[in-house]
Scaffold this motif. Structure first.
Motif, PDB file in Angstrom:
ATOM      1  N   LEU A 121      23.082  -7.822  20.426  1.00 35.81           N
ATOM      2  CA  LEU A 121      22.713  -8.520  21.655  1.00 35.81           C
ATOM      3  C   LEU A 121      21.208  -8.753  21.758  1.00 35.81           C
ATOM      4  CD1 LEU A 121      25.032  -6.804  24.296  1.00 35.81           C
ATOM      5  CD2 LEU A 121      25.419  -8.897  22.971  1.00 35.81           C
ATOM      6  N   SER A 122      20.456  -8.242  20.786  1.00 40.19           N
ATOM      7  CA  SER A 122      19.006  -8.407  20.785  1.00 40.19           C
ATOM      8  C   SER A 122      18.590  -9.303  19.626  1.00 40.19           C
ATOM      9  CB  SER A 122      18.323  -7.035  20.657  1.00 40.19           C
ATOM     10  OG  SER A 122      18.744  -6.168  21.687  1.00 40.19           O
ATOM     11  N   SER A 123      17.438  -9.939  19.768  1.00 44.29           N
ATOM     12  CA  SER A 123      16.922 -10.818  18.723  1.00 44.29           C
ATOM     13  C   SER A 123      15.790 -10.120  17.982  1.00 44.29           C
ATOM     14  CB  SER A 123      16.414 -12.126  19.334  1.00 44.29           C
ATOM     15  OG  SER A 123      17.460 -12.835  19.956  1.00 44.29           O
TER      16      SER A 123
ATOM     17  N   CYS B 243      12.509  -5.894  18.769  1.00 43.76           N
ATOM     18  CA  CYS B 243      13.550  -6.835  19.184  1.00 43.76           C
ATOM     19  C   CYS B 243      13.287  -7.364  20.584  1.00 43.76           C
ATOM     20  CB  CYS B 243      14.930  -6.164  19.164  1.00 43.76           C
ATOM     21  SG  CYS B 243      15.480  -5.646  17.531  1.00 43.76           S
ATOM     22  N   GLN B 244      13.763  -8.574  20.803  1.00 43.95           N
ATOM     23  CA  GLN B 244      13.740  -9.154  22.137  1.00 43.95           C
ATOM     24  C   GLN B 244      15.076  -8.854  22.794  1.00 43.95           C
ATOM     25  OE1 GLN B 244      12.006 -13.194  22.863  1.00 43.95           O
ATOM     26  NE2 GLN B 244      14.105 -13.699  23.429  1.00 43.95           N
ATOM     27  N   LEU B 245      15.044  -8.130  23.889  1.00 46.76           N
ATOM     28  CA  LEU B 245      16.270  -7.757  24.574  1.00 46.76           C
ATOM     29  C   LEU B 245      16.884  -8.965  25.262  1.00 46.76           C
ATOM     30  CD1 LEU B 245      15.045  -4.419  26.172  1.00 46.76           C
ATOM     31  CD2 LEU B 245      16.374  -4.698  24.081  1.00 46.76           C
ATOM     32  N   PRO B 246      18.189  -8.943  25.498  1.00 47.33           N
ATOM     33  CA  PRO B 246      18.817 -10.074  26.181  1.00 47.33           C
ATOM     34  C   PRO B 246      18.269 -10.231  27.596  1.00 47.33           C
ATOM     35  CG  PRO B 246      20.332  -8.214  26.019  1.00 47.33           C
ATOM     36  CD  PRO B 246      19.160  -7.884  25.155  1.00 47.33           C
TER      37      PRO B 246
ATOM     38  N   ALA C 229      10.764  -7.142  25.316  1.00 48.97           N
ATOM     39  CA  ALA C 229      10.788  -6.684  23.940  1.00 48.97           C
ATOM     40  C   ALA C 229      10.867  -5.169  23.914  1.00 48.97           C
ATOM     41  CB  ALA C 229       9.551  -7.165  23.200  1.00 48.97           C
ATOM     42  N   ALA C 230      11.418  -4.631  22.833  1.00 50.56           N
ATOM     43  CA  ALA C 230      11.538  -3.179  22.699  1.00 50.56           C
ATOM     44  C   ALA C 230      11.513  -2.808  21.228  1.00 50.56           C
ATOM     45  CB  ALA C 230      12.825  -2.674  23.347  1.00 50.56           C
ATOM     46  N   LEU C 231      11.008  -1.616  20.935  1.00 50.88           N
ATOM     47  CA  LEU C 231      11.000  -1.084  19.579  1.00 50.88           C
ATOM     48  C   LEU C 231      12.203  -0.166  19.389  1.00 50.88           C
ATOM     49  CD1 LEU C 231       7.265  -0.214  18.873  1.00 50.88           C
ATOM     50  CD2 LEU C 231       8.729  -1.588  17.402  1.00 50.88           C
TER      51      LEU C 231
END
Length: 492
Positions: free
Chosen positions: A413-415, A430-433, A15-17
């Motif tokens: 590409l992120s969720s 977001c959840q990164l691929p 995950a990333a902000l």
């Protein structure tokens, strides 16, 4: 950072902000004060997968983690960051005065912050020029969070507006405080004795029966009423929502978004920046300004809740002053309100309960449980944006207003898991691929700070596999995606 995966092993999705939009005070936490037109990934000041809430105010931002830690950055002229000083902060920084005191929720006003602790206590910091800190005899500003003593019941949900704040208790009593637009109420309701809970803009709340009440200023038709000002809460009739119960509601400065029990999303209010994300209905009774004859959305006299079909089933919604973010297509529930029922409102000091016949029971428990449910699904959804875009807060790389919800392409590409808005800036968790499965001994490089670079890197990796050659990836300089700028308030 590099790692050595085992054969046919796909790396875990991290995950990333991300942050973008207005940044005149460093509210994006990126270390500078230039506007950013495309989502930029923040350095990991905390474990992103543990982020519970993200929100923003006029020029500051706040993040709450699952462990109850509070991180803040941005404008701090009045001490709204609660750090004990008044210097602006360009990176997300822990609020050390609250260490050991788990935080449940944060609400950011224009120049102040309201904090809800895990045991239901309320704290406040920042400007108190309009009594928005809930401390009637306190100083004009407070640089360290202080308790709101008159409010002795356990609070389960909070919200903040321009110069006012609200809180709902476990027993269903709604409190509000701050006097920002008291003069408007007196001017628009001459001869009337205004109630103690004098309200501003379009405060909204939800009963356990799914009814929606609004009150305050109706300058842009945001109350779905013909009145210029509603001094007491008035219910918006169920037929406006196709006779469905309202389960969540969000508010910008002059527009509202509501979601019903089946996941339908309705918008109404001001629309001249694309805030409503839809074409206007013929029955909404719009009035053209002389200067606005060519605008897609002229100024309204009255606006009616109308469905925005593309947001059906949205798992997350957040409103800035005049722009919006949403997560669509996730596997969470149809509705996960970021606060129980409260959005905006204004009244006298100290916090005063709304009369008994107006008291409302929160539909859902606020805080950690609601947001855990939002992120319970194994997958997030697509991040959408629409509305005012002067500072790039819609994240499409331009400054042109966005008239209908559209995906944030840099995050394709992120969720999306969580979204949050300040007045003119945007934040998304977001959840990164997932990293691709590679042969034994292959190396993979982790995600780059810019979501756009993520997409280019992935395409280049695919091309290497197909063509058996190395592709050189060029990156765009930061100056291409940033510009100087700031927010200017306008009379409402």
């Amino acid at each position: 950072m590099e790692r050595e995966p085992r054969a046919s092993e796909a790396g875990p999705a991290a995950a990333a902000l991300f942050a973008w939009g207005a940044n005149s005070y460093g509210q994006l936490g990126l270390g500078h004060k230039e506007d950013v037109l495309l989502p930029q990934q923040l350095n990991d000041f905390c474990k992103p997968g543990c982020v519970r809430r993200i929100t923003g105010g006029g020029g500051h931002s706040a993040v709450v983690t699952d462990g109850g830690s509070l991180f803040v950055c941005g404008l701090n002229k009045d001490g709204q960051l609660g750090l004990g000083h008044t210097e602006d902060v360009l990176y997300f920084t822990p609020c050390r005065s609250l260490l050991g005191c788990p935080i449940q929720q944060v609400a950011c006003g224009w120049d102040f912050t309201i904090i809800l602790t895990g045991n239901g206590q309320l704290l406040s910091c920042g400007s108190n020029s309009f009594g928005q800190l809930g401390v009637p005899h306190g100083p004009r500003r407070c640089v360290v969070p202080q308790a709101i003593e008159p409010l002795r019941e356990k609070v389960v949900s909070i919200a903040a507006g321009l110069r006012h704040a609200l809180a709902a208790t476990a027993s269903g009593i709604v409190f509000q405080w701050g006097t920002g637009l008291a003069s408007s109420g007196r001017r628009l309701c001459p001869g009337e004795t205004l109630p103690l809970f004098l309200t501003a803009k379009e405060p909204s709340r939800v009963t356990d029966a799914g009814e929606l009440y609004v009150w305050g200023s109706n300058k842009h038709g945001q109350l779905a009423s013909q009145a210029a000002f509603l001094p007491v809460p008035q219910k918006i009739e169920a037929h406006c929502f196709q006779h469905e119960k309202v389960t969540a509601v969000w508010s910008g400065w002059t527009h509202l978004v509501a979601q019903t029990e089946t996941g339908k999303v309705f918008t109404w209010g001001r629309a001249d920046y694309g805030q409503l994300g839809r074409k206007l209905e013929s029955h909404e009774n719009w009035k053209l300004d002389k200067q606005g004859l060519s605008l897609p959305c002229p100024r309204p006299q009255k606006s009616t809740p109308s469905p925005l079909h593309c947001l059906m089933g949205a798992t997350e919604v957040s409103c800035g002053s005049e722009h919006n973010l949403a997560v669509i297509g996730g596997e969470g529930p149809a509705s996960c309100p970021s606060s129980c029922v409260l959005l905006v409102g204004q009244l006298c000091l100290p916090p005063t309960p709304i009369p008994a016949d107006r008291q409302l029971v929160p539909l859902t428990r606020a805080g950690h449980e609601a947001h855990t449910r939002c992120r319970a699904g194994p997958k997030g959804g697509a991040c959408y944006s629409w509305g005012w875009n002067e500072h790039g807060m819609c994240g499409d790389g331009t400054e042109a207003n966005v008239w209908a919800p559209k995906p944030v392409q840099s995050l394709r590409l992120s969720s999306g898991l969580l979204v949050g808005c300040g007045a003119g800036h945007s934040l998304a968790l977001c959840q990164l691929p997932a990293l691709p499965a590679l042969d034994q001994g292959s190396k993979v490089t982790g995600p780059s700070p810019d979501a756009t670079e993520d997409a280019k890197s992935q395409e280049a990796m695919d091309k290497e596999k197909l063509e058996g050659k190395t592709t050189r990836i060029s990156t765009q300089s930061q100056s291409d995606t940033c510009r100087n700028g700031g927010l200017v308030t306008e009379p409402l």
